[in-house]
Design an enzyme around this catalytic site. Structure first.
Site, PDB file in Angstrom:
ATOM      1  N   HIS A 141      -3.690 -11.765  -0.998  1.00 53.43           N
ATOM      2  CA  HIS A 141      -4.626 -11.780   0.054  1.00 53.43           C
ATOM      3  C   HIS A 141      -4.859 -10.494   0.511  1.00 53.43           C
ATOM      4  O   HIS A 141      -4.185 -10.278   1.545  1.00 53.43           O
ATOM      5  CB  HIS A 141      -4.458 -12.748   0.848  1.00 53.43           C
ATOM      6  CG  HIS A 141      -4.391 -14.293   0.512  1.00 53.43           C
ATOM      7  ND1 HIS A 141      -3.734 -15.356   1.423  1.00 53.43           N
ATOM      8  CD2 HIS A 141      -4.957 -14.857  -0.414  1.00 53.43           C
ATOM      9  CE1 HIS A 141      -3.944 -16.484   0.720  1.00 53.43           C
ATOM     10  NE2 HIS A 141      -4.658 -16.267  -0.393  1.00 53.43           N
ATOM     11  N   VAL A 183       0.633  -9.470   3.399  1.00 55.12           N
ATOM     12  CA  VAL A 183       1.816 -10.185   3.458  1.00 55.12           C
ATOM     13  C   VAL A 183       1.933 -11.458   2.733  1.00 55.12           C
ATOM     14  O   VAL A 183       2.712 -12.152   2.726  1.00 55.12           O
ATOM     15  CB  VAL A 183       2.011 -10.423   5.040  1.00 55.12           C
ATOM     16  CG1 VAL A 183       2.263  -9.225   5.838  1.00 55.12           C
ATOM     17  CG2 VAL A 183       0.720 -11.169   5.740  1.00 55.12           C
ATOM     18  N   HIS A 184       0.877 -11.784   2.020  1.00 56.04           N
ATOM     19  CA  HIS A 184       0.781 -12.977   1.111  1.00 56.04           C
ATOM     20  C   HIS A 184       0.517 -12.341  -0.386  1.00 56.04           C
ATOM     21  O   HIS A 184      -0.453 -11.900  -0.767  1.00 56.04           O
ATOM     22  CB  HIS A 184      -0.476 -13.791   1.509  1.00 56.04           C
ATOM     23  CG  HIS A 184      -0.581 -14.194   2.871  1.00 56.04           C
ATOM     24  ND1 HIS A 184      -1.685 -14.732   3.336  1.00 56.04           N
ATOM     25  CD2 HIS A 184       0.433 -14.197   3.562  1.00 56.04           C
ATOM     26  CE1 HIS A 184      -1.091 -15.326   4.514  1.00 56.04           C
ATOM     27  NE2 HIS A 184       0.038 -14.943   4.834  1.00 56.04           N
ATOM     28  N   ALA A 185       1.805 -12.778  -1.228  1.00 56.90           N
ATOM     29  CA  ALA A 185       1.704 -12.378  -2.369  1.00 56.90           C
ATOM     30  C   ALA A 185       2.324 -13.638  -3.163  1.00 56.90           C
ATOM     31  O   ALA A 185       3.080 -14.382  -2.788  1.00 56.90           O
ATOM     32  CB  ALA A 185       2.583 -11.238  -2.929  1.00 56.90           C
TER      33      ALA A 185
END
Lengths: 487, 482
Positions: A266, A423-425
């Site tokens: 994201h 911070v979203h993977a």
């Protein structure tokens, strides 16, 4: 654990996926070893300044950028509890549309909305997921004012922080213990059920014989800093090391089929807004609302704020904006996040001792969504009364009017000038029955290996468009229970 | 219950050693006139060449001790003298015990003396032997290049070139890409289960050993000492060749020393009887030295090689009050580091321990200068405590980058330093703060994309840490108008 020479299951990683897996397997009577690369940081060490928190709790002290045409700053937790110790605790269930698309495209079995409900409910009950308990902080109220002015759909996002004391230390560990990171509830429960947790233990290699994994080769960092290499034998191995490390370990161990070929993110761009009145955002929890209007492609919400982060965000245009620091109490931070569909990959680096190379190329769709998101968020903030909005874009130091803002509804932002973060993977080892697209089956078992599972954010078939912790925990529990039932 | 003294494997080692020595002795002496050998030995001029040769060889052992201490790291309570004594004990035990048990005795004693785990002592011993192999090959090839070769020694050297290239490449791979090497071992192990555990254990040991050489400065020091060790050993050969009146170049001694030390890897009795004599005499004969003189020289060099070290080793054992039985027990423990143990209740097998990390080096002044330059862009005073905090944070964070990114950053900063030095004829860190700010602003915010890219992480880290440092928030920023 018995005196056996091998454990029933090794769980690599102690974050959202690993903690749920360990607790479920130990609860079923299995001997479980949880191997965590990071430290077991006591709660009294939490809540320090953000630089200290980075050094203490983040992988490579937060220095893990994702390379590509537009580099993206990426951070993830590396400690007992993983990223759940340093996230903001926002809780989402995966949108119905997303689950349907996973079923349609990846042939993901057993993960419809109704099938996941009991797992979501279990996790929500365990973590006491609930709305913010007190009066909203100013930064949230201002955001609400802007949303009202725009007439967009909005909701307060529940969090895993019942009784939150608004100390604004989410990113460096919740010192009050109100945020339910995995170290607070699930890992102690797993331990009580018989799981053993070893911190400072980095798995370097999965040891294989034919179609089975026989154990792991791991490095244990001792008190004096020296590293001991050990072999731990096991009947089953669950890799829950996160979207960057799980595929790295699998590929390092010779398992490459659809592993690390599809990294999803994201991508996020932050905007700071200066209001005429003091906001004191550095003294309160981050804004609690998210704009639903453009989900799942675009999310608008509130970001962590501190003096240092303000300087960091103004840093793209520091010579012009440095004096804005005089007004730091009037600032708050917000973000635009897009459901990225660019191409990404994860590879173990040929050089070094266990380095990972992360790559993501922003797509035109990503850039278009980002541009529209910036236009909308800037408009919203100006409508909320902000005097000026400062996007983290080198060539656009400030947006002062709504007319300036809406320009980006139709034009594309200059990609090279964006300071993106995430911070979203996820999705680096997607699961499903569609063998041509996935690294694991619908319950996380890695293709072509009989006793190896992935059970963390890497298994999500595609970007969920929302904070992934809830979905990771629900799917991890579902997979772990399926495994236990199949024994 | 203690293990039986004689097992089939021990008997096999002993028998093959005796058989090997017998075979090589026969080969060494089969075509020489024994009376001629005796005459050559009688005519040898021992004074001063034998004492000089022995002295050279013993100095080499002192250098080995220095290298051993360097390999064990700075914080280990191990003097050069003690390290040398222990190294010599290992050699002495190889002279009297079969199957090169001395290597394990040495590891056992080192562990006992340093308090470090046996596994770490074994790792150090392993890397010493690895470096010895490479140093011997370098000197052998150097000697061969000078004096030229013929016959089977030419073939041996050709093989050595290949072995040297492979060993060096393997060592570099182990230092700079240890995970790739482990992955390769894992892949082989997955296909051939029978070799999986020993292969991975070996590669683990090699990579840990290689990590001792990851610091370039230390690697150069240890590499140089390794060459010195074997140059001194070649001194023994050179000196004793003079005793026989052989007018040989030092390169001949290097070649002979190299061939002999490679040759004694073949199975033989303790003390390398037979293998030493054959390979030493053949190397000398390949340089045109008469067969009888060559064999006589081999006998004398072997005595110079065997007796002093064995005596020194025995003396050391007495000096340290270590009984041979205890040492052998330590060696046995050192040979089985893979025993099962439990940590936090988890069963595991230890494969080796690396050394503690080196203490941090003094800070590079460029980080302080960069911080000053960046903070100087904003008008007004700078909080020195917060500035120091930001400097430390910047250095720590940049050191946390992956190897590849760190290399890129270092190259970028090197270019920056060079450009600034060429422009101002002074290093960046010695420029006035105002100039530093001007320079930083041009690089970080100017028209030059690579400069902006280089300074992006630097400026972000400095600003984050400066303004989030505890004092900066209260002292530097103020509250602003409300």
């Amino acid at each position: 654990m018995t005196d056996s020479k091998r454990v029933d299951a090794i769980v690599i990683g102690s974050g959202a996926g690993g903690a749920v897996t360990a607790m479920t397997l130990a609860g079923a009577g299995m001997s479980v070893a949880v191997l965590e690369e990071g430290a077991n940081v006591p709660r009294r060490e939490y809540g320090k300044s953000s630089p200290e928190g980075m050094a203490q709790l983040f992988r490579r002290s937060g220095m893990t950028p994702i390379l590509g045409r537009v580099p993206i700053g990426f951070v993830e937790g590396r400690c007992v509890g993983g990223s759940t110790e340093v996230n903001s605790g926002f809780w989402h269930r995966a949108p119905r549309e997303v689950l349907l698309s996973w079923q349609s495209r990846f042939d993901l079995q057993g993960a419809t909305e109704s099938e996941l409900v009991p797992h979501y409910e279990w996790a929500e009950q365990r973590l006491s997921v609930s709305p913010y308990p007190g009066e909203w902080p100013k930064s949230t109220k201002l955001f609400q004012r802007g949303i009202d002015a725009m007439g967009w759909a909005v909701r307060e996002i529940p969090r895993t922080a019942p009784g939150c004391q608004s100390a604004n230390t989410c990113a460096s560990g919740c010192a009050s213990g109100k945020k339910q990171g995995m170290s607070q509830g699930l890992l102690p429960e797993a331990k009580a059920a018989g799981a053993n947790i070893l911190s400072h233990c980095r798995v370097k290699l999965l040891l294989r014989q034919g179609r089975r994994v026989t154990g792991v080769l791991a490095e244990i960092t001792r008190d004096n800093g020296s590293v001991e290499l050990v072999r731990i034998d096991a009947d089953h191995v669950f890799v829950c090391a996160g979207a960057s490390q799980t595929p790295t370990l699998l590929r390092q161990s010779g398992l490459r089929y659809k592993v690390g070929d599809q990294l999803r993110l994201h991508p996020m761009l932050k905007l700071t807004a200066r209001f005429p009145q003091p906001v004191n955002a550095q003294n309160s929890v981050l804004p609690l609302l998210q704009v639903n209007e453009f989900w799942p492609e675009i999310s608008l919400g509130g970001a962590y704020f501190s003096s240092g982060h303000l300087a960091f965000l103004l840093g793209d245009n520091w010579p012009q904006l440095s004096m804005e620091m005089e007004h730091q109490n009037h600032f708050a931070s917000y973000y635009v996040a897009v459901r990225g569909n660019g191409r990404g990959s994860v590879r173990p680096s040929a050089l070094g001792n266990g380095d990972t190379a992360l790559r993501y190329d922003l797509s035109v769709d990503d850039l278009r969504s980002m541009s529209r998101g910036v236009a909308r968020l800037a408009t919203l903030l100006l409508a909320a009364g902000a005097e000026a909005v400062y996007p983290a874009i080198r060539s656009i130091p400030v947006i002062r009017t709504e007319l300036d803002a809406v320009r980006w509804l139709t034009e594309l932002l200059p990609a090279k000038d964006l300071s993106l973060t995430t911070v979203h993977a996820f999705s680096s080892c997607p699961m499903g029955e569609q063998a041509g697209l996935t690294a694991a089956n619908s319950y996380g078992r890695v293709h072509h290996v009989d006793n190896l599972y992935v059970n963390d954010a890497s298994m999500l078939p595609d970007s969920p468009g929302v904070n992934p912790q809830g979905t990771v925990m629900a799917l991890a529990r579902r997979n772990a229970l399926h495994f236990v039932d199949s024994l | 219950m203690s293990p039986p003294l004689w097992t089939w494997s021990r008997v096999a080692v002993l028998v093959s050693g005796v058989a090997g020595s017998g075979l090589f002795l026969t080969l060494a002496f089969r075509s020489v006139d024994l009376a001629g050998v005796k005459d050559a030995l009688t005519a040898a001029q021992l004074w001063p060449w034998l004492p000089l040769g022995v002295l050279s060889y013993l100095i080499g052992h002192g250098v080995r001790g220095l290298r051993c201490r360097l390999l064990f790291g700075r914080d280990t309570p191990l003097s050069t003298a003690t390290a040398s004594n222990i190294v010599v004990v290992g050699y002495a035990c190889n002279n009297i015990l079969p199957a090169r048990l001395g290597e394990f005795v040495r590891a056992g004693m080192l562990a006992e003396r340093t308090g470090l785990p046996y596994a770490h002592a074994l790792t150090v011993t392993f890397v010493e032997r690895l470096l010895d192999g490479i140093a011997i090959l370098v000197l052998l090839l150097g000697g061969a290049w000078v004096v030229g070769l013929a016959g089977w020694i030419q073939d041996l050297v050709n093989v050595c070139v290949i072995v040297f290239a492979v060993a060096t490449a393997g060592l570099l791979l182990a230092i700079f890409a240890s995970n790739s090497l482990l992955a390769l071992a894992g892949a082989i192990g997955a296909r051939i289960p029978a070799v999986s555990a020993p292969l991975i254990g070996l590669v683990a040991k090699v990579t840990q050993a290689a990590s001792l050489l990851a610091d370039p400065r230390r690697a150069v020091q240890i590499g140089a000492l390794s060459l010195l060790v074997w140059l001194f050993e070649a001194g023994l050969f050179s000196s004793l060749l003079n005793a026989f009146g052989v007018d040989a170049r030092f390169a001949t001694s290097l070649l002979t020393m190299g061939v002999t030390n490679l040759g004694i890897l073949a199975p033989s009795t303790p003390g390398f009887i037979g293998t030493f004599h054959l390979f030493c005499s053949e190397a000398l004969q390949s340089q045109g030295i008469a067969a009888e003189t060559s064999v006589a020289a081999a006998v004398l060099i072997h005595i110079g090689f065997y007796v002093p070290v064995t005596v020194w080793g025995a003396g050391s054992l007495i000096w340290y009050g270590t009984q041979l039985g205890n040492t052998l027990a330590a060696a046995r423990r050192a040979r089985h580091p893979q025993s099962l143990e439990f940590r936090e209740g988890i069963p595991m097998h230890s494969l080796g321990v690396g050394e503690p990390p080196a203490p941090p080096r003094p800070a590079d002044p460029i980080y302080e200068a960069l911080t000053r330059g960046l903070l100087g862009i904003r008008p007004g005073p700078v909080d020195e405590d917060a500035r120091a905090y930001a400097t430390n944070f910047l250095e720590h964070q940049l050191a946390s980058l992956s190897s590849y990114l760190r290399l890129q950053l270092r190259l970028g900063l090197l270019s920056f330093r060079v450009c600034v030095a060429l422009r101002y004829w002074r290093p960046f860190s010695r420029l006035p703060v105002e100039t530093q700010s001007t320079v930083v602003q041009w690089w970080a915010y100017g028209p030059f994309p690579l400069g902006r890219q280089l300074f992006r992480p630097i400026r972000s880290l400095v600003l984050l840490a400066y303004f989030d440092a505890p004092r900066a928030a209260s002292v530097q920023l103020g509250t602003g108008p409300s």
